[in-house]
Design a protein around this motif. Structure first.
Motif, PDB file in Angstrom:
ATOM      1  N   ASP A  68       3.444  48.814  37.199  1.00 53.90           N
ATOM      2  CA  ASP A  68       4.805  48.291  37.343  1.00 53.90           C
ATOM      3  C   ASP A  68       5.390  48.665  38.705  1.00 53.90           C
ATOM      4  O   ASP A  68       6.032  47.844  39.370  1.00 53.90           O
ATOM      5  N   THR A  69       5.142  49.912  39.136  1.00 55.88           N
ATOM      6  CA  THR A  69       5.631  50.356  40.442  1.00 55.88           C
ATOM      7  C   THR A  69       4.980  49.545  41.560  1.00 55.88           C
ATOM      8  O   THR A  69       5.647  49.086  42.492  1.00 55.88           O
ATOM      9  N   ALA A  70       3.660  49.355  41.465  1.00 58.64           N
ATOM     10  CA  ALA A  70       2.938  48.585  42.480  1.00 58.64           C
ATOM     11  C   ALA A  70       3.410  47.134  42.495  1.00 58.64           C
ATOM     12  O   ALA A  70       3.565  46.530  43.557  1.00 58.64           O
ATOM     13  N   ARG A  71       3.656  46.580  41.315  1.00 58.06           N
ATOM     14  CA  ARG A  71       4.128  45.189  41.228  1.00 58.06           C
ATOM     15  C   ARG A  71       5.450  45.017  41.977  1.00 58.06           C
ATOM     16  O   ARG A  71       5.647  44.049  42.721  1.00 58.06           O
ATOM     17  N   LYS A  72       6.355  45.961  41.789  1.00 57.72           N
ATOM     18  CA  LYS A  72       7.656  45.890  42.467  1.00 57.72           C
ATOM     19  C   LYS A  72       7.485  45.978  43.989  1.00 57.72           C
ATOM     20  O   LYS A  72       8.150  45.261  44.737  1.00 57.72           O
ATOM     21  N   LYS A  73       6.589  46.860  44.433  1.00 59.94           N
ATOM     22  CA  LYS A  73       6.361  47.003  45.869  1.00 59.94           C
ATOM     23  C   LYS A  73       5.759  45.727  46.456  1.00 59.94           C
ATOM     24  O   LYS A  73       6.147  45.296  47.548  1.00 59.94           O
ATOM     25  N   ALA A  82      -4.942  50.282  38.925  1.00 59.81           N
ATOM     26  CA  ALA A  82      -4.267  50.679  37.700  1.00 59.81           C
ATOM     27  C   ALA A  82      -4.626  49.738  36.556  1.00 59.81           C
ATOM     28  O   ALA A  82      -4.829  50.170  35.414  1.00 59.81           O
ATOM     29  N   GLU A  83      -4.731  48.450  36.868  1.00 57.01           N
ATOM     30  CA  GLU A  83      -5.091  47.472  35.839  1.00 57.01           C
ATOM     31  C   GLU A  83      -6.513  47.706  35.340  1.00 57.01           C
ATOM     32  O   GLU A  83      -6.783  47.652  34.130  1.00 57.01           O
ATOM     33  N   GLU A  84      -7.424  47.989  36.276  1.00 54.08           N
ATOM     34  CA  GLU A  84      -8.813  48.235  35.893  1.00 54.08           C
ATOM     35  C   GLU A  84      -8.913  49.479  35.005  1.00 54.08           C
ATOM     36  O   GLU A  84      -9.613  49.483  33.982  1.00 54.08           O
ATOM     37  N   LYS A  85      -8.192  50.535  35.382  1.00 57.16           N
ATOM     38  CA  LYS A  85      -8.199  51.762  34.577  1.00 57.16           C
ATOM     39  C   LYS A  85      -7.587  51.505  33.200  1.00 57.16           C
ATOM     40  O   LYS A  85      -8.078  52.006  32.185  1.00 57.16           O
ATOM     41  N   ALA A  86      -6.497  50.742  33.173  1.00 57.04           N
ATOM     42  CA  ALA A  86      -5.840  50.449  31.901  1.00 57.04           C
ATOM     43  C   ALA A  86      -6.777  49.664  30.978  1.00 57.04           C
ATOM     44  O   ALA A  86      -6.820  49.919  29.770  1.00 57.04           O
ATOM     45  N   ALA A 125       0.558  55.956  31.690  1.00 57.37           N
ATOM     46  CA  ALA A 125       0.733  56.320  33.098  1.00 57.37           C
ATOM     47  C   ALA A 125       0.276  55.176  34.004  1.00 57.37           C
ATOM     48  O   ALA A 125       0.931  54.869  35.009  1.00 57.37           O
ATOM     49  N   ASN A 126      -0.822  54.529  33.657  1.00 58.45           N
ATOM     50  CA  ASN A 126      -1.311  53.427  34.477  1.00 58.45           C
ATOM     51  C   ASN A 126      -0.462  52.171  34.329  1.00 58.45           C
ATOM     52  O   ASN A 126      -0.356  51.377  35.264  1.00 58.45           O
ATOM     53  N   ARG A 127       0.149  52.004  33.176  1.00 54.99           N
ATOM     54  CA  ARG A 127       1.090  50.893  33.025  1.00 54.99           C
ATOM     55  C   ARG A 127       2.287  51.088  33.959  1.00 54.99           C
ATOM     56  O   ARG A 127       2.773  50.143  34.583  1.00 54.99           O
ATOM     57  N   LYS A 128       2.754  52.319  34.043  1.00 54.35           N
ATOM     58  CA  LYS A 128       3.868  52.620  34.951  1.00 54.35           C
ATOM     59  C   LYS A 128       3.439  52.432  36.407  1.00 54.35           C
ATOM     60  O   LYS A 128       4.212  51.936  37.234  1.00 54.35           O
ATOM     61  N   ALA A 129       2.210  52.854  36.732  1.00 53.05           N
ATOM     62  CA  ALA A 129       1.699  52.686  38.096  1.00 53.05           C
ATOM     63  C   ALA A 129       1.601  51.202  38.450  1.00 53.05           C
ATOM     64  O   ALA A 129       1.935  50.791  39.567  1.00 53.05           O
TER      65      ALA A 129
END
Length: 358
Positions: A185-190, A75-79, A179-183
């Motif tokens: 954030d979700t991955a970070r929490k996991k 997600a970071e790479e895409k962002a 959308a990738n920022r949200k992805a």
């Protein structure tokens, strides 16, 4: 406390982690874990069977953290790419508007010139001429003027269309970026959830149990490596590193001892694919950021054909990667709480091998 009490302690810890694992299922909301009361740690080591259960649970937690880390990195790479695309589109919009302003000025100048000639178009003025030479010269100028006018109108139209497309593309990129920022954030929490659960589980073990657990981990890795070597595979691996491969290996091995950190690409900390991608970047060859994309995009080679600098991808879902350095060994960033180190290439389940500089 006796051995049975210690086994109860470990059983409690496993139960807590199992509960956390259920809570961490994708799409499920969760709160920060709170330390359970539990009994105090015992100095009496638990049985190997209990510690094997703990080791298996830790492996699962760190594996799940690795999956989430790959999602975060992707997600970071895409962002990053989308941010660069938005900047590029913004520059095109600015240039397009400047061009449109210039074209409008030219159109305005043409309209003003026509007004000064009495408002008659060139064709009408040409018909009013009595001089044959003036007529011929005027006809040529009129044709040139018509072509110029058509060209100007066409350029205005195309520029306006380009600006509309740039704006539409920029809007789509903004949506993807969000959308990738949200992805992320979700991955970070996991990631934080899984690592926190693993740390809590290890914290519940007594010192002797932690030492025994570390020994069990070493034994498991050694057993897997020995089985891999006993297959005779090392006799078949004779590949020589390319010039870029040697440079990548030199970079990766120079990072030995630096801590693992999820999402990190150096220079002080690394995750597994952060280490391999930066090593190859240093060698002058850009590769995908995540282990999963490295597996998808780079050329696959047989294990027997691998050479130093190649990347060994692990586990069925390509969630870990190390760099082969020769003599049956890899350098890799293992997991949270560990440092970049050298280990046996066969110490984990190998999915396959990829070659960055194929």
């Amino acid at each position: 406390m006796g051995g049975s009490g210690t086994r109860g302690l470990i059983a409690t810890a496993v139960t807590v982690v199992c509960a956390v694992t259920v809570l961490a299922v994708p799409g499920t909301a969760f709160a920060d874990p709170e330390p359970g009361p539990g009994p105090s740690a015992s100095s009496t080591p638990a049985g190997d069977k209990d510690l094997e259960a703990v080791r298996a649970k830790l492996d699962q937690l760190y594996h799940d953290a690795a999956v989430a880390t790959d999602s975060y990195n992707a997600a970071e790479e895409k962002a990053d790419k989308q941010s660069a695309a938005i900047v590029d589109l913004a520059r095109k919009i600015v240039k397009g508007r400047q061009k449109l302003d210039r074209l409008k000025k030219r159109a305005g100048s043409a309209a003003a010139a026509q007004y000064r000639t009495g408002g008659l178009p060139d064709e009408a003025q040409l018909l009013l001429s009595d001089d044959p030479q003036e007529f011929l010269d005027g006809a040529d100028r009129t044709m040139q003027g018509e072509r110029a006018a058509k060209g100007l109108i066409g350029e205005l139209t195309r520029t306006q269309q380009d600006l509309a497309q740039y704006a539409q593309d920029a809007s789509a990129q903004w949506k993807e970026l969000e959308a990738n920022r949200k992805a992320k954030d979700t991955a970070r929490k996991k990631i934080k959830k899984q690592i926190s659960a693993a740390e809590q589980l290890e914290a519940r073990l007594a010192k002797k149990e932690k030492e025994r657990l570390a020994k069990l981990e070493e034994d498991a890795a050694l057993k897997a490596q020995t089985t891999w070597l006993d297959s005779g595979i090392l006799d078949e691996i004779k590949g020589k590193a390319s010039a870029q491969g040697r440079k990548a290996v030199a970079y990766a091995t120079a990072q030995i001892g630096k801590p693992y950190e999820w999402g990190a690409e150096g220079p002080d900390t690394y995750d597994c694919s952060g280490l391999t991608s930066q090593a190859w970047a240093d060698a002058g060859h850009a590769i995908p950021r995540t282990s999963q994309e490295q597996w998808k995009q780079l050329k696959h080679v047989d294990v027997k054909d691998m050479r130093p600098g190649d990347l060994v991808i692990y586990f069925h879902d390509a969630t870990h990667v190390g760099m082969y350095i020769g003599d049956g060994a890899i350098v890799h960033a293992p997991r949270p709480g560990r440092t970049v180190t050298i280990t046996g290439a066969g110490s984990m389940p190998i999915l396959g091998v990829v070659r960055p500089d194929a």
